[in-house]
Design a protein around this motif. Structure first.
Motif, PDB file in Angstrom:
ATOM      1  N   UNK A  29      34.473  30.345  32.445  1.00  0.00           N
ATOM      2  CA  UNK A  29      35.072  31.590  32.904  1.00  0.00           C
ATOM      3  C   UNK A  29      36.502  31.545  32.382  1.00  0.00           C
ATOM      4  N   UNK A  30      36.918  32.580  31.683  1.00  0.00           N
ATOM      5  CA  UNK A  30      38.254  32.558  31.099  1.00  0.00           C
ATOM      6  C   UNK A  30      38.968  33.873  31.354  1.00  0.00           C
ATOM      7  N   UNK A  31      40.260  33.747  31.645  1.00  0.00           N
ATOM      8  CA  UNK A  31      41.171  34.877  31.764  1.00  0.00           C
ATOM      9  C   UNK A  31      42.134  34.773  30.596  1.00  0.00           C
ATOM     10  N   UNK A  32      42.314  35.863  29.873  1.00  0.00           N
ATOM     11  CA  UNK A  32      43.299  35.936  28.798  1.00  0.00           C
ATOM     12  C   UNK A  32      44.235  37.088  29.116  1.00  0.00           C
ATOM     13  N   UNK A  33      45.548  36.853  28.984  1.00  0.00           N
ATOM     14  CA  UNK A  33      46.548  37.887  29.248  1.00  0.00           C
ATOM     15  C   UNK A  33      47.499  37.966  28.064  1.00  0.00           C
ATOM     16  N   UNK A  34      47.856  39.168  27.686  1.00  0.00           N
ATOM     17  CA  UNK A  34      48.815  39.331  26.610  1.00  0.00           C
ATOM     18  C   UNK A  34      48.686  40.689  25.962  1.00  0.00           C
ATOM     19  N   UNK A  35      49.305  40.817  24.795  1.00  0.00           N
ATOM     20  CA  UNK A  35      49.227  42.045  24.035  1.00  0.00           C
ATOM     21  C   UNK A  35      47.760  42.364  23.751  1.00  0.00           C
ATOM     22  N   UNK A  36      47.384  43.619  23.869  1.00  0.00           N
ATOM     23  CA  UNK A  36      45.987  44.014  23.711  1.00  0.00           C
ATOM     24  C   UNK A  36      45.388  43.505  22.404  1.00  0.00           C
ATOM     25  N   UNK A  37      46.103  43.671  21.304  1.00  0.00           N
ATOM     26  CA  UNK A  37      45.571  43.245  20.000  1.00  0.00           C
ATOM     27  C   UNK A  37      45.367  41.733  19.943  1.00  0.00           C
ATOM     28  N   UNK A  38      46.300  40.980  20.523  1.00  0.00           N
ATOM     29  CA  UNK A  38      46.189  39.515  20.517  1.00  0.00           C
ATOM     30  C   UNK A  38      45.008  39.058  21.361  1.00  0.00           C
ATOM     31  N   UNK A  39      44.829  39.654  22.521  1.00  0.00           N
ATOM     32  CA  UNK A  39      43.711  39.295  23.398  1.00  0.00           C
ATOM     33  C   UNK A  39      42.383  39.643  22.717  1.00  0.00           C
ATOM     34  N   UNK A  40      42.324  40.804  22.078  1.00  0.00           N
ATOM     35  CA  UNK A  40      41.101  41.187  21.354  1.00  0.00           C
ATOM     36  C   UNK A  40      40.803  40.206  20.230  1.00  0.00           C
ATOM     37  N   UNK A  41      41.841  39.775  19.506  1.00  0.00           N
ATOM     38  CA  UNK A  41      41.657  38.814  18.412  1.00  0.00           C
ATOM     39  C   UNK A  41      41.035  37.513  18.915  1.00  0.00           C
ATOM     40  N   UNK A  42      41.571  37.002  20.014  1.00  0.00           N
ATOM     41  CA  UNK A  42      41.055  35.753  20.575  1.00  0.00           C
ATOM     42  C   UNK A  42      39.624  35.937  21.074  1.00  0.00           C
ATOM     43  N   UNK A  43      39.352  37.041  21.764  1.00  0.00           N
ATOM     44  CA  UNK A  43      38.003  37.263  22.287  1.00  0.00           C
ATOM     45  C   UNK A  43      36.995  37.416  21.153  1.00  0.00           C
ATOM     46  N   UNK A  44      37.384  38.041  20.054  1.00  0.00           N
ATOM     47  CA  UNK A  44      36.484  38.160  18.897  1.00  0.00           C
ATOM     48  C   UNK A  44      36.089  36.791  18.362  1.00  0.00           C
ATOM     49  N   UNK A  45      37.032  35.851  18.353  1.00  0.00           N
ATOM     50  CA  UNK A  45      36.738  34.480  17.918  1.00  0.00           C
ATOM     51  C   UNK A  45      35.771  33.815  18.899  1.00  0.00           C
ATOM     52  N   UNK A  46      36.023  34.001  20.181  1.00  0.00           N
ATOM     53  CA  UNK A  46      35.164  33.420  21.218  1.00  0.00           C
ATOM     54  C   UNK A  46      33.733  33.940  21.081  1.00  0.00           C
ATOM     55  N   UNK A  47      33.585  35.239  20.811  1.00  0.00           N
ATOM     56  CA  UNK A  47      32.246  35.827  20.680  1.00  0.00           C
ATOM     57  C   UNK A  47      31.446  35.211  19.526  1.00  0.00           C
ATOM     58  N   UNK A  48      32.150  34.673  18.526  1.00  0.00           N
ATOM     59  CA  UNK A  48      31.478  34.049  17.376  1.00  0.00           C
ATOM     60  C   UNK A  48      31.377  32.535  17.513  1.00  0.00           C
TER      61      UNK A  48
END
Length: 128
Positions: A55-74
């Protein structure tokens, strides 16, 4: 706070058979790589691992959070990734540019209690 400050929360299952007692090395490896990248992107959060689930919480600039989540999804270490929430957020709940795991790191304590509930079916009901 930036107008694009967001919080994202997801859960996933581990693709390995590791459980809490043998997961320390894997979690340390994940944290070693993610701390540096997240700090560069200005992202804070928390990573929890229990019984084969992340379970992970990520906080920050929308683009940065999306970038990290895209990596996690792969990331092949995850399966059954479920996005619980992704929305504008203020204030940040985690003040340092690092993440904790199933271990406690005093310098990464939440600024306020980290609320969550389990519903009657044993599923995560709410985090914010």
């Amino acid at each position: 706070m930036s107008r694009s400050e967001h919080a994202l929360i997801y859960v996933s299952r581990s693709n390995s058979n590791v459980r809490d007692s043998s997961a320390s090395e894997i979690i340390r490896s994940i944290l070693a790589r993610s701390r540096s990248k997240n700090a560069k992107l200005g992202v804070t959060g928390a990573l929890l691992f229990s019984e084969g689930y992340f379970c992970q919480v990520l906080e920050g600039d929308q683009a940065a959070v999306e970038e990290i989540f895209n990596v996690i999804e792969c990331d092949v270490r995850h399966r059954d990734i479920t996005l619980l929430t992704f929305r504008p957020s203020t204030p940040r709940r985690f003040r340092c540019r690092c993440e904790s795991a199933h271990m406690t790191l005093p310098h990464c304590a939440p600024l306020e209690p980290f609320p969550f509930r389990w519903n009657r079916n044993g599923a995560l009901d709410s985090l914010f």
